[in-house]
Design a protein around this motif. Structure first.
Motif, short mmCIF file in Angstrom:
data_model
loop_
_atom_site.label_atom_id
_atom_site.label_comp_id
_atom_site.label_asym_id
_atom_site.label_seq_id
_atom_site.Cartn_x
_atom_site.Cartn_y
_atom_site.Cartn_z
N GLU A 44 0.82 -1.32 0.05
CA GLU A 44 0.04 0.03 -0.06
C GLU A 44 0.99 1.25 -0.05
O GLU A 44 1.62 1.56 0.93
CB GLU A 44 -0.93 -0.02 1.42
N HIS A 45 0.59 2.07 -0.94
CA HIS A 45 1.37 3.18 -1.04
C HIS A 45 0.48 4.45 -1.80
O HIS A 45 -0.49 4.27 -2.41
CB HIS A 45 2.72 3.18 -2.23
N ASP A 46 0.99 5.74 -1.44
CA ASP A 46 0.47 6.78 -2.50
C ASP A 46 1.30 6.68 -3.83
O ASP A 46 2.38 7.12 -3.78
CB ASP A 46 0.83 8.00 -1.69
N PHE A 47 0.70 6.28 -4.96
CA PHE A 47 1.06 6.10 -6.27
C PHE A 47 0.88 7.61 -6.92
O PHE A 47 0.80 7.45 -8.28
CB PHE A 47 0.34 5.09 -7.09
N ALA A 48 0.87 8.56 -6.26
CA ALA A 48 0.85 9.81 -7.14
C ALA A 48 1.77 10.05 -8.07
O ALA A 48 1.49 10.86 -8.93
CB ALA A 48 0.81 10.96 -6.11
N ALA A 49 3.18 9.69 -7.93
CA ALA A 49 4.05 9.75 -8.96
C ALA A 49 3.67 8.93 -10.37
O ALA A 49 4.23 9.57 -11.34
CB ALA A 49 5.38 9.37 -8.30
N TYR A 50 2.99 8.31 -10.26
CA TYR A 50 2.73 7.14 -11.28
C TYR A 50 1.03 7.53 -11.78
O TYR A 50 0.60 6.62 -12.53
CB TYR A 50 2.74 5.75 -10.75
N CYS A 51 0.41 8.27 -11.13
CA CYS A 51 -1.04 8.48 -11.81
C CYS A 51 -1.18 10.00 -12.26
O CYS A 51 -0.62 10.99 -11.68
CB CYS A 51 -1.88 8.27 -10.46
N LYS A 52 -2.10 10.13 -13.19
CA LYS A 52 -2.72 11.48 -13.43
C LYS A 52 -3.55 11.66 -12.60
O LYS A 52 -4.76 11.16 -12.34
CB LYS A 52 -3.37 11.34 -15.00
N ARG A 53 -3.53 12.94 -11.77
CA ARG A 53 -4.40 13.40 -10.76
C ARG A 53 -5.78 13.59 -11.35
O ARG A 53 -5.81 14.43 -12.25
CB ARG A 53 -3.76 14.57 -9.92
N ARG A 54 -6.62 13.32 -10.53
CA ARG A 54 -8.13 13.84 -10.77
C ARG A 54 -8.55 14.39 -9.53
O ARG A 54 -8.41 13.98 -8.38
CB ARG A 54 -8.88 12.80 -10.93
N GLU A 55 -9.32 15.74 -9.56
CA GLU A 55 -9.64 16.57 -8.58
C GLU A 55 -10.49 15.54 -7.31
O GLU A 55 -11.42 15.08 -7.89
CB GLU A 55 -10.53 17.80 -9.04
N GLY A 56 -10.17 15.61 -6.31
CA GLY A 56 -10.94 15.08 -5.25
C GLY A 56 -10.78 13.35 -5.11
O GLY A 56 -11.59 12.79 -4.28
N ALA A 57 -9.89 12.84 -5.89
CA ALA A 57 -9.56 11.31 -5.89
C ALA A 57 -8.19 11.19 -5.42
O ALA A 57 -7.31 11.91 -5.57
CB ALA A 57 -9.79 11.13 -7.24
N THR A 58 -8.34 10.21 -4.40
CA THR A 58 -6.93 9.60 -3.86
C THR A 58 -6.29 8.74 -4.92
O THR A 58 -6.58 8.18 -5.79
CB THR A 58 -7.29 8.71 -2.60
N THR A 59 -4.80 8.75 -4.56
CA THR A 59 -3.75 8.06 -5.32
C THR A 59 -3.47 6.98 -4.54
O THR A 59 -2.30 6.36 -4.86
CB THR A 59 -2.64 8.90 -6.09
N CYS A 117 -5.38 4.01 -10.28
CA CYS A 117 -5.79 5.31 -10.60
C CYS A 117 -5.42 5.75 -12.28
O CYS A 117 -4.68 4.77 -12.95
CB CYS A 117 -5.09 6.38 -9.65
N HIS A 118 -5.82 6.77 -12.75
CA HIS A 118 -5.75 6.94 -14.14
C HIS A 118 -4.01 6.91 -14.51
O HIS A 118 -3.17 7.50 -14.05
CB HIS A 118 -6.25 8.23 -14.34
N ASN A 119 -3.97 6.04 -15.57
CA ASN A 119 -2.50 5.84 -16.21
C ASN A 119 -1.59 5.33 -15.14
O ASN A 119 -0.45 5.10 -15.73
CB ASN A 119 -1.97 7.44 -16.62
N MET A 120 -2.31 4.45 -14.46
CA MET A 120 -1.36 4.00 -13.08
C MET A 120 -0.44 2.70 -13.86
O MET A 120 0.80 2.78 -13.72
CB MET A 120 -1.80 3.58 -12.00
N VAL A 121 -1.31 1.82 -14.56
CA VAL A 121 -0.54 0.55 -15.14
C VAL A 121 0.53 0.96 -16.07
O VAL A 121 1.69 0.52 -15.97
CB VAL A 121 -1.46 -0.32 -15.29
N ARG A 122 0.03 1.66 -16.90
CA ARG A 122 1.20 2.18 -18.13
C ARG A 122 2.23 3.16 -17.47
O ARG A 122 3.04 2.98 -18.38
CB ARG A 122 0.14 3.10 -19.01
N SER A 123 2.06 3.81 -16.70
CA SER A 123 3.11 4.63 -16.02
C SER A 123 4.22 3.59 -15.45
O SER A 123 5.52 3.69 -15.54
CB SER A 123 2.57 5.63 -15.03
#
Length: 288
Positions: free
Chosen positions: A165-180, A207-213
């Protein structure tokens, strides 16, 4: 988004697959773009001779160009519509749908089932080849060509550092109000006898683009452009790194969605709606 159908309706589970190359993703869009959701909802309205569109809820919203072999959705139909069409619905959908999308099963869902929120994991595969001659023409719509030799052992070592369990912000395209914050349950690479290298990526959600990133970062490790510890350092930094390349969508396939036992479906759905934080984090970050 209820976990039960309204009175007078029945909730149905649909198991389906599609080739994503000619779709603008799963979700219905304005402007007439072709989407998987739109295709199935239109077909369902036609074969049931209904005047209204019955909206699908899906386990994983795939992006444009991404494929699915084990996608799951649910839809609520009036009981009388289901009773009238249940025996012939699957065959009629097969006759109405385009050849690049198939519904394999339609049946009443157990109590508490929500295709999105009841799921406990989604498993994706990303396929790539480093063969100097390129991709087998018969696989070109499903396998990425990487024109540098790849070290699978190094990629597995790097991938192992990201499991948990991690914050995957570095590998996700952020969306307003959504956790990473996500729990990455499995991330591994295997080279097949045909030379195709398959990444298996399983998590409670993505989260968005996570796998491809994540795949893009591993390819940089595999071809020697980055050290094994680099993806973990990117994760720890917690911000998007311009060096992390989001690979092309056609190598990605949603393979399977996992659900708990029937008596735990509603509990899981409630849990999935909770706001998530990491231990020691200062407050919640969005939802699901």
């Amino acid at each position: 988004m209820s976990d039960e159908a309204a009175p007078g309706q029945v909730r149905l589970r649909l198991d389906l697959s599609y080739d994503g190359r000619d779709f603008s993703g799963w979700a219905r869009q304005a402007g007439g773009r072709r989407t998987v959701q739109g295709e199935i909802e239109d077909a369902l309205r036609t074969v049931t001779r209904s005047t209204r569109t019955y909206e699908l809820t899906v386990a994983g919203r795939t992006d444009a160009g991404v494929h699915a072999r084990g996608q799951v959705a649910h839809v609520d139909l009036p009981v009388e519509v289901w009773e009238e069409h249940r025996e012939r619905l699957l065959r009629r959908l097969a006759g109405r749908l385009s050849h690049d999308v198939r519904v394999w099963r339609v049946e009443p869902a157990p109590a508490g089932f929500n295709a999105r929120f009841s799921a406990i994991w989604r498993r994706y595969a990303y396929r790539v080849t480093d063969h100097p001659g390129g991709v087998d023409p018969l696989l070109r719509g499903h396998v990425l060509w990487h024109d540098w030799p790849l070290d699978v052992a190094a990629m597995n070592e790097a991938a192992g550092h990201l499991v948990g369990e991690h914050d995957f912000a570095a590998y996700c395209k952020r969306r307003e109000g959504a956790t990473t914050i996500r729990t990455l349950q499995r991330f591994s690479w295997e080279r097949g006898a045909d030379g195709v290298i398959t990444a298996t990526v399983r998590a409670d959600a993505f989260c968005h683009n996570m796998v491809r990133s994540l795949v893009g970062a591993m390819l940089f490790v595999g071809d020697g452009h980055r050290p094994v510890d680099w993806p973990r350092a990117v994760l720890a930094a917690g911000v998007r790194d311009s060096a992390v390349h989001v690979v092309r969508p056609h190598g990605l396939t949603l393979e399977e969605v996992g659900y708990p036992a029937d008596d735990l479906l509603a509990v899981r759905s409630r849990e999935a709606r909770n706001r998530r934080t990491l231990p020691g984090a200062g407050g919640a970050v969005g939802c699901c």
